[in-house]
Design a protein around this motif. Structure first.
Motif, mmCIF file in Angstrom:
data_model
loop_
_atom_site.group_PDB
_atom_site.id
_atom_site.type_symbol
_atom_site.label_atom_id
_atom_site.label_comp_id
_atom_site.label_asym_id
_atom_site.label_seq_id
_atom_site.Cartn_x
_atom_site.Cartn_y
_atom_site.Cartn_z
ATOM 1 N N CYS A 154 -9.507 2.288 -12.543
ATOM 2 C CA CYS A 154 -10.581 3.461 -12.618
ATOM 3 C C CYS A 154 -9.461 4.864 -12.443
ATOM 4 O O CYS A 154 -8.912 4.872 -11.371
ATOM 5 C CB CYS A 154 -11.375 3.132 -11.523
ATOM 6 S SG CYS A 154 -12.383 1.870 -11.563
ATOM 7 N N VAL A 155 -9.885 5.556 -13.313
ATOM 8 C CA VAL A 155 -8.879 6.859 -13.355
ATOM 9 C C VAL A 155 -9.807 7.991 -13.044
ATOM 10 O O VAL A 155 -10.566 8.364 -13.929
ATOM 11 C CB VAL A 155 -8.037 6.919 -14.638
ATOM 12 C CG1 VAL A 155 -7.235 8.217 -14.697
ATOM 13 C CG2 VAL A 155 -7.378 5.598 -15.145
ATOM 14 N N THR A 156 -9.355 8.800 -11.928
ATOM 15 C CA THR A 156 -10.141 9.831 -11.662
ATOM 16 C C THR A 156 -9.152 11.179 -11.835
ATOM 17 O O THR A 156 -8.019 11.056 -12.109
ATOM 18 C CB THR A 156 -10.630 9.810 -10.363
ATOM 19 O OG1 THR A 156 -9.588 9.733 -9.449
ATOM 20 C CG2 THR A 156 -11.460 8.625 -10.022
ATOM 21 N N GLY A 157 -9.960 12.512 -11.912
ATOM 22 C CA GLY A 157 -9.271 13.587 -12.145
ATOM 23 C C GLY A 157 -7.943 14.210 -11.418
ATOM 24 O O GLY A 157 -8.434 14.444 -10.282
ATOM 25 N N GLY A 158 -6.751 14.321 -11.969
ATOM 26 C CA GLY A 158 -5.727 14.812 -11.280
ATOM 27 C C GLY A 158 -4.420 14.854 -12.374
ATOM 28 O O GLY A 158 -4.435 14.250 -13.289
ATOM 29 N N ILE A 159 -3.799 15.657 -12.046
ATOM 30 C CA ILE A 159 -2.423 15.526 -12.712
ATOM 31 C C ILE A 159 -1.869 14.380 -13.009
ATOM 32 O O ILE A 159 -1.030 14.079 -13.819
ATOM 33 C CB ILE A 159 -1.224 16.879 -12.433
ATOM 34 C CG1 ILE A 159 -0.256 17.017 -13.334
ATOM 35 C CG2 ILE A 159 -0.813 16.455 -10.976
ATOM 36 C CD1 ILE A 159 -0.838 17.366 -14.699
ATOM 37 N N ALA A 160 -1.808 13.621 -11.963
ATOM 38 C CA ALA A 160 -1.090 12.206 -11.755
ATOM 39 C C ALA A 160 -1.711 11.184 -13.002
ATOM 40 O O ALA A 160 -1.176 10.158 -12.906
ATOM 41 C CB ALA A 160 -1.550 11.525 -10.383
ATOM 42 N N VAL A 161 -2.818 11.563 -13.638
ATOM 43 C CA VAL A 161 -3.303 10.843 -14.447
ATOM 44 C C VAL A 161 -2.453 10.223 -15.702
ATOM 45 O O VAL A 161 -2.406 9.181 -16.000
ATOM 46 C CB VAL A 161 -4.719 11.630 -15.577
ATOM 47 C CG1 VAL A 161 -4.867 10.684 -16.557
ATOM 48 C CG2 VAL A 161 -5.686 11.587 -14.253
ATOM 49 N N TYR A 162 -1.437 11.236 -15.767
ATOM 50 C CA TYR A 162 -0.312 10.784 -16.881
ATOM 51 C C TYR A 162 0.448 9.431 -16.512
ATOM 52 O O TYR A 162 0.843 8.517 -17.088
ATOM 53 C CB TYR A 162 0.643 11.743 -17.246
ATOM 54 C CG TYR A 162 1.729 12.139 -15.991
ATOM 55 C CD1 TYR A 162 2.814 11.248 -16.064
ATOM 56 C CD2 TYR A 162 1.426 12.825 -14.998
ATOM 57 C CE1 TYR A 162 3.972 11.504 -15.073
ATOM 58 C CE2 TYR A 162 2.218 12.979 -13.997
ATOM 59 C CZ TYR A 162 3.517 12.343 -13.957
ATOM 60 O OH TYR A 162 4.648 12.455 -13.235
ATOM 61 N N LYS A 163 0.605 9.464 -15.026
ATOM 62 C CA LYS A 163 0.969 8.190 -14.497
ATOM 63 C C LYS A 163 0.347 6.966 -14.580
ATOM 64 O O LYS A 163 0.737 5.691 -14.634
ATOM 65 C CB LYS A 163 1.577 8.248 -12.894
ATOM 66 C CG LYS A 163 2.595 9.237 -12.577
ATOM 67 C CD LYS A 163 2.898 8.953 -11.139
ATOM 68 C CE LYS A 163 4.031 9.521 -10.532
ATOM 69 N NZ LYS A 163 4.298 9.513 -9.081
ATOM 70 N N ALA A 164 -1.114 6.937 -14.689
ATOM 71 C CA ALA A 164 -2.132 5.800 -14.823
ATOM 72 C C ALA A 164 -1.647 5.254 -16.531
ATOM 73 O O ALA A 164 -1.968 4.163 -16.576
ATOM 74 C CB ALA A 164 -3.239 6.380 -14.782
ATOM 75 N N VAL A 165 -1.502 6.224 -17.182
ATOM 76 C CA VAL A 165 -0.924 5.529 -18.584
ATOM 77 C C VAL A 165 0.052 4.580 -18.409
ATOM 78 O O VAL A 165 0.179 3.594 -19.009
ATOM 79 C CB VAL A 165 -0.694 6.744 -19.754
ATOM 80 C CG1 VAL A 165 -0.365 6.059 -20.985
ATOM 81 C CG2 VAL A 165 -1.955 7.695 -19.819
ATOM 82 N N ALA A 166 1.120 5.158 -17.855
ATOM 83 C CA ALA A 166 2.278 4.170 -17.425
ATOM 84 C C ALA A 166 2.030 2.971 -16.807
ATOM 85 O O ALA A 166 2.376 1.944 -17.292
ATOM 86 C CB ALA A 166 3.650 4.830 -16.915
ATOM 87 N N LEU A 167 1.219 3.068 -15.762
ATOM 88 C CA LEU A 167 0.492 1.728 -15.106
ATOM 89 C C LEU A 167 -0.067 0.883 -15.671
ATOM 90 O O LEU A 167 0.219 -0.232 -15.719
ATOM 91 C CB LEU A 167 -0.362 2.496 -13.902
ATOM 92 C CG LEU A 167 -0.978 1.343 -13.061
ATOM 93 C CD1 LEU A 167 0.165 0.387 -12.383
ATOM 94 C CD2 LEU A 167 -1.944 1.949 -11.979
ATOM 95 N N VAL A 168 -0.897 1.263 -16.966
ATOM 96 C CA VAL A 168 -1.621 0.394 -17.861
ATOM 97 C C VAL A 168 -0.670 -0.211 -18.576
ATOM 98 O O VAL A 168 -0.609 -1.693 -18.834
ATOM 99 C CB VAL A 168 -2.421 1.134 -18.662
ATOM 100 C CG1 VAL A 168 -3.018 0.141 -19.840
ATOM 101 C CG2 VAL A 168 -3.549 1.773 -17.953
ATOM 102 N N SER A 169 0.512 0.327 -19.121
ATOM 103 C CA SER A 169 1.501 -0.100 -19.855
ATOM 104 C C SER A 169 2.330 -1.361 -19.078
ATOM 105 O O SER A 169 2.786 -2.367 -19.415
ATOM 106 C CB SER A 169 2.536 1.024 -20.465
ATOM 107 O OG SER A 169 3.703 0.325 -21.105
ATOM 108 N N LYS A 170 2.755 -0.738 -17.591
ATOM 109 C CA LYS A 170 3.572 -1.668 -16.774
ATOM 110 C C LYS A 170 2.617 -3.015 -16.693
ATOM 111 O O LYS A 170 2.780 -4.209 -16.569
ATOM 112 C CB LYS A 170 3.863 -1.151 -15.651
ATOM 113 C CG LYS A 170 4.789 0.002 -15.634
ATOM 114 C CD LYS A 170 6.219 -0.482 -16.249
ATOM 115 C CE LYS A 170 7.118 0.631 -16.199
ATOM 116 N NZ LYS A 170 8.361 0.325 -17.003
#
Length: 401
Positions: A10-26
């Motif tokens: 579950c991804v909520t709004g903040g600049i750290a969203v870009y890290k969530a893309v990497a988390l999905v990859s990992k």
């Protein structure tokens, strides 16, 4: 350990969203099936297509966009997940979850899931420290949510401090460890822990008590729970959040604690008496507030029931562990208590030191047992100490492989 596990991110709004893309990859590389939900604010930072490419699954963001007519999407996703991770988690979504608000697809789904939910906050350091955010985090902890603490470092806002979303590699490692098969030495065992002080009433507004915070007892109960036990925590009056995953029974006086423990004792496998129970209570309870008099006053006290001794006298198959808070000759008194109370182990700590023991977050103890067994533990956090104590005891009892 993540092979074929279903993880809802579950991804909520903040600049750290870009890290969530990497988390999905990992997570995907580790073998997990990942599905992603996003808030409108999150889509302001990263488009759903990025998550779709990384997860090879549709991305969900509209509660009313039912992609399959056979199911209700948010309920289906809530049931599908083996683990839910909210990353990054903003102050906004933490506040909503703490108050049961369900006004978007993520918050609605989180109210419907029975899977474990991990929350990984990411925000400005001052936002993270705000009393309202701290209150909401504390409430969610009571409700059973787990937190992945943010790390410290340079934040997008320019501040340096705590608030960075934990790195994707670390979150993936935590998820992998969560699904790793574990041998739980206390699985199927019934454990009772007493914790905190007691209050012995003098009149309607006054009482006798002690400085026990209950932290050590709560740590022992949590450690027993994490080792697989069915735990009952009998707690005196403390200012601590109630731990989840166990039965918590609140009591006030020594007599109330005695009655609850004795009622459950026959069915127990292990009794851990951490509570600092009053040795004396006023012999005559005043029904009205005692008024100030000229000169000195005396109060007649009577002994309370010695709970640990009563348990030792009644012991059949139970493993009985007591605690001894002393200010001098700690080992001597602990060894005497071990014999007099017919306990199996006594955990002795010196409460004369202000930086440990009563009220502190750390403790330094010595474990004594029968046949002159003795082991010292250095100063450490009470949560870690509790696990170490149980590990040593269970190994000695042959219940830890």
């Amino acid at each position: 350990m993540l092979a074929n596990k279903n993880i809802l991110l579950c991804v909520t709004g903040g600049i750290a969203v870009y890290k969530a893309v990497a988390l999905v990859s990992k997570l995907s590389q580790a073998g997990a099936h990942v599905k992603v939900m996003m808030t409108d604010s999150a889509m302001e930072f990263v488009q759903p297509l990025s998550f779709q490419v990384m997860s090879k699954n549709d991305v969900f963001y509209n509660t009313f966009d039912e992609k399959k007519s056979q199911v209700i999407a948010h309920i289906d996703l809530a049931d599908w997940a083996d683990l839910v991770i909210v990353a990054p988690a903003t102050a906004n979504v933490i506040g909503k979850l703490a108050n049961g608000i369900a006004d978007n697809m993520i918050t609605t789904t989180l109210l419907a899931t029975t899977a474990p939910v991990w929350i990984a906050p990411a925000m400005n350091v001052h936002m993270y420290d705000h009393p309202a955010v701290m209150r909401n985090i504390a409430q969610l902890a009571v409700d059973g949510y787990q937190f992945i603490e943010p790390s410290e470092g340079f934040l997008a806002c320019g501040y340096v401090g705590k608030g960075r979303l934990e790195e994707p590699e670390k979150i993936t490692a935590l998820a992998s460890a969560f699904f790793e098969p574990q041998t739980l030495p206390l699985k199927g065992k019934k454990v009772l822990v007493s914790a905190g002080p007691t209050r012995e009433r003098i009149d309607p507004v006054r009482y006798l008590t002690n400085f026990s915070s209950g932290k050590m007892g709560y740590a022992m109960a949590i450690a027993a729970r994490d080792l697989g036990a069915t735990v009952t925590l009998v707690s005196g009056p403390v200012d601590l959040p109630k731990p989840t995953g166990m039965t918590v029974i609140d009591v006030e006086s020594a007599q109330e604690m005695y009655e609850v423990i004795m009622d459950k004792y026959d069915d127990l496998d292990i009794a851990i008496k951490t509570a600092a129970v009053a040795d004396y209570r006023p012999k005559n309870l005043q029904q009205q507030k005692m008024k100030k008099q000229q000169g000195d006053s005396t109060m007649e006290l009577e002994r309370t029931t010695d709970i640990l001794k009563a348990l030792g006298d009644k012991k059949t198959h139970q493993l009985l562990i007591g605690f001894a808070a002393e200010t001098n000759d700690v080992i001597h008194y602990a060894q005497g208590k071990l014999q007099k109370k017919n306990a199996d182990y006594i955990v002795a700590n010196d409460v004369s030191k202000t930086d440990r023991g009563f009220g502190a977050d750390i403790n330094t103890v010595v474990l004594v047992g029968k046949d002159n067994f003795q082991q010292s533990f250095p100063s450490m956090a009470k949560e870690k100490l509790a696990k170490n104590l149980l590990e040593v005891i269970l190994k000695k009892e042959g219940q830890w492989q």
